[in-house]
Design an enzyme around this catalytic site. Structure first.
Site, PDB file in Angstrom:
ATOM      1  N   HIS B 143       0.844  -1.200   0.000  1.00 16.85           N
ATOM      2  CA  HIS B 143       0.000   0.000   0.000  1.00 16.85           C
ATOM      3  C   HIS B 143       0.883   1.256   0.000  1.00 16.85           C
ATOM      4  O   HIS B 143       0.659   2.181  -0.780  1.00 16.85           O
ATOM      5  CB  HIS B 143      -0.916  -0.032   1.232  1.00 16.85           C
ATOM      6  CG  HIS B 143      -1.667   1.232   1.489  1.00 16.85           C
ATOM      7  ND1 HIS B 143      -2.991   1.400   1.143  1.00 16.85           N
ATOM      8  CD2 HIS B 143      -1.289   2.394   2.070  1.00 16.85           C
ATOM      9  CE1 HIS B 143      -3.382   2.613   1.505  1.00 16.85           C
ATOM     10  NE2 HIS B 143      -2.367   3.247   2.067  1.00 16.85           N
ATOM     11  N   GLU B 144       1.908   1.263   0.839  1.00 17.30           N
ATOM     12  CA  GLU B 144       2.793   2.434   0.897  1.00 17.30           C
ATOM     13  C   GLU B 144       3.578   2.594  -0.402  1.00 17.30           C
ATOM     14  O   GLU B 144       3.784   3.711  -0.880  1.00 17.30           O
ATOM     15  CB  GLU B 144       3.756   2.327   2.086  1.00 17.30           C
ATOM     16  CG  GLU B 144       3.068   2.266   3.451  1.00 17.30           C
ATOM     17  CD  GLU B 144       2.085   3.408   3.665  1.00 17.30           C
ATOM     18  OE1 GLU B 144       2.271   4.471   3.062  1.00 17.30           O
ATOM     19  OE2 GLU B 144       1.119   3.231   4.435  1.00 17.30           O
ATOM     20  N   HIS B 147       1.527   4.330  -2.887  1.00 20.38           N
ATOM     21  CA  HIS B 147       1.553   5.783  -2.684  1.00 20.38           C
ATOM     22  C   HIS B 147       2.779   6.384  -3.369  1.00 20.38           C
ATOM     23  O   HIS B 147       2.697   7.432  -4.001  1.00 20.38           O
ATOM     24  CB  HIS B 147       1.621   6.124  -1.189  1.00 20.38           C
ATOM     25  CG  HIS B 147       0.283   6.137  -0.508  1.00 20.38           C
ATOM     26  ND1 HIS B 147      -0.807   6.782  -1.022  1.00 20.38           N
ATOM     27  CD2 HIS B 147      -0.130   5.587   0.658  1.00 20.38           C
ATOM     28  CE1 HIS B 147      -1.836   6.630  -0.199  1.00 20.38           C
ATOM     29  NE2 HIS B 147      -1.450   5.895   0.824  1.00 20.38           N
ATOM     30  N   GLU B 215      -6.225   7.030  -1.145  1.00 27.86           N
ATOM     31  CA  GLU B 215      -6.089   5.858  -0.275  1.00 27.86           C
ATOM     32  C   GLU B 215      -6.708   4.635  -0.940  1.00 27.86           C
ATOM     33  O   GLU B 215      -6.135   3.546  -0.937  1.00 27.86           O
ATOM     34  CB  GLU B 215      -6.778   6.101   1.076  1.00 27.86           C
ATOM     35  CG  GLU B 215      -6.086   7.119   1.967  1.00 27.86           C
ATOM     36  CD  GLU B 215      -4.648   6.734   2.280  1.00 27.86           C
ATOM     37  OE1 GLU B 215      -4.377   5.535   2.457  1.00 27.86           O
ATOM     38  OE2 GLU B 215      -3.798   7.638   2.338  1.00 27.86           O
TER      39      GLU B 215
END
Lengths: 189, 300
Positions: B143-144, B147, B215
């Protein structure tokens, strides 16, 4: 990834490049002549198993297909990081057959839409003193790099650089050294 | 072309595009207004200040966030497992490897920062590493990394800069611009001041919406990268449940960092959904469930 993709947060999974694997037998000839490394007859494909029935089915199908030829059975192991290794074994001089088996795994996953989950493949080599090295193929970059593990999670950089120098003309090599992923505990290597 | 199971979410893309367009329109209008009255008071000075703040926040984003969270960078020798997981994820995604940091706090969370993928840092807290299993940590890291791939720090900084300008004028504008001898000038400046308040309020809501959409986009990217949406879903559930149980003092200290976290460090659902930086847990879980179903289907 383009400007718009970044702005709209759409990262498409990177597709795998499969064809360069067939350059390995040529590189093997060079390695034997110039570094003294001979194929061990072992190779493996490493991928990230997806959840769900579709992936499990595709994986079982390709394993059955490869075992149907009557040779040594394909071995499936999951490593400490949750990545799956399908290890193929052939006679050391049957490198073409080994590469074909590895390629069959790739295409099976790719045809079922799991190409982005392919991490790497390696073909194992060893010399007469028992030093081992794998020629690792990175699917996402379409490049090869050498990986020579020593005891205690150390890399035999000298041997790796020797291999790199030898096969420069035979296979596309990974020029960015930070991408030379350490595949500790790769089964069969 | 190779076949792939990836489906981009058209609805999400469209909503995010709409928010971006609205922000651009809002900011263009605001800039036109400011340019028309650029001669008044300290406007040029305030504008330069806002752009300077924005640039500094963007350029030093990694250092600022690391300092704020008291995170320290770790070498592959210090955190071999963490590095190995990230090594594999970046090889799967074919992106440059970010630096890796660990923050010594019991608050289970993670964030990514840095102005470009080459300067990125991915940070996890010790509380996160302690609570989650390997698959879940991998999901959070993916997930990071999404980003980072989506350049969220750059996008959010640009989105926020003119909002900061409006905020500055709103707060201090009257001191700088209002006191002129010219009566006309003063009236015009009050108009600029009111407009700034409006722009600030609207841009605040739009930026929060953009943050929530990003997100969801990062969740989606992570789910396809690891092929295990359920691992991320279980990580989110566990983090969110745990965060509510952590003492309040920690939470307040971390609140200003919320936009960069994987799950917001705020207790309860008292703040309206409009104001929150993260989408509600149920929405994130249902998106991950949809990806999971997509992955499980046989290829048509």
């Amino acid at each position: 990834m383009g400007f718009l993709d970044a702005l709209l947060g759409r990262s498409k999974p990177k597709a795998a490049n499969l064809d360069a694997l067939f350059a390995v037998p040529q590189a093997a000839l060079t390695l034997e002549v110039s570094v003294g490394l001979r194929p061990t007859g072992i190779g493996a494909v490493c991928y990230r198993a997806n959840e769900g029935a579709a992936f499990a089915t595709a994986q079982d199908d390709v394993q059955q297909l490869l075992d149907a030829d009557g040779g040594p059975a394909v071995e499936r192991t999951v490593d400490a990081y949750g990545f799956t290794w399908l290890v193929c074994r052939q006679e050391p001089d049957a490198l073409e057959a080994l590469v074909t088996e590895l390629h069959a795994v790739n295409t099976a996953l790719q045809d079922n839409g799991f190409g982005p989950s392919l991490l790497c493949s390696y073909v194992g080599f060893a010399n007469d003193d028992g030093r081992r090295a794998g020629l690792v193929y990175l699917y996402k970059r379409g490049t090869f790099y050498p990986f020579a593990p020593l005891a205690g999670e150390k890399r035999d950089n000298q041997l790796e650089l020797q291999v790199r120098g030898a096969v420069t003309d035979d296979v596309p090599l990974e020029s960015d050294l930070t991408r030379w992923l350490a595949i500790w505990g790769a089964p069969g290597l | 072309m190779a076949s792939t199971r990836f489906r981009s979410d058209r609805g999400l893309t469209a909503r995010m595009g709409l928010v971006v367009v609205l922000l651009v329109v809002l900011y263009l209008g605001f800039m036109a207004l400011l340019t028309a009255y650029a001669g008044i008071g300290a406007l040029p000075f305030i504008a330069l200040l806002a752009i300077g703040i924005g640039w500094a926040q963007w350029h030093f984003s990694d250092k600022i966030a690391m300092r704020a969270m008291r995170a320290r960078e770790v070498t592959p020798e210090q955190a071999p497992e963490l590095h190995a997981v990230i090594d594999r994820l970046v090889a799967l995604a074919d992106m440059p490897k970010p630096r890796v940091a660990v923050a010594d706090t019991d608050l289970p969370n993670a964030f990514a920062t840095g102005r470009t993928p080459d300067h990125a840092v991915v940070c996890v807290t010790t509380g996160l590493l302690r609570r989650l299993d390997a698959d879940e940590v991998e999901g959070v890291l993916a997930h990071e990394l999404s980003h980072v791939a989506h350049r969220d720090v750059s996008v959010m900084t640009v989105a926020a800069t003119l909002g900061v300008l409006a905020g500055l004028i709103m707060r201090w504008g009257l001191y700088f611009g209002g006191g002129g001898r010219d009566r006309n000038n003063a009236i015009v400046f009050i108009a600029v001041w009111v407009a700034s308040i409006l722009v600030y309020a609207i841009s605040f809501l739009l930026i929060r919406a953009l943050s929530r959409y990003r997100e969801l986009a990062a969740d989606r990217g992570a789910a396809y990268l690891t092929g295990k949406p359920s691992a991320l879903a279980s990580a989110l559930t566990r983090i969110s449940g745990d965060i509510a149980r952590i003492p309040t003092k920690d939470l307040r200290a971390a609140e200003s960092m919320n936009a960069f976290f994987i799950a917001p460090a705020i207790k309860g659902q008292s703040i309206g959904a409009l104001f929150s930086t993260h989408p509600p847990l149920e929405q994130r879980l249902s998106q991950l469930a949809a990806v999971s179903a997509e992955l499980g289907r046989p290829m048509a």
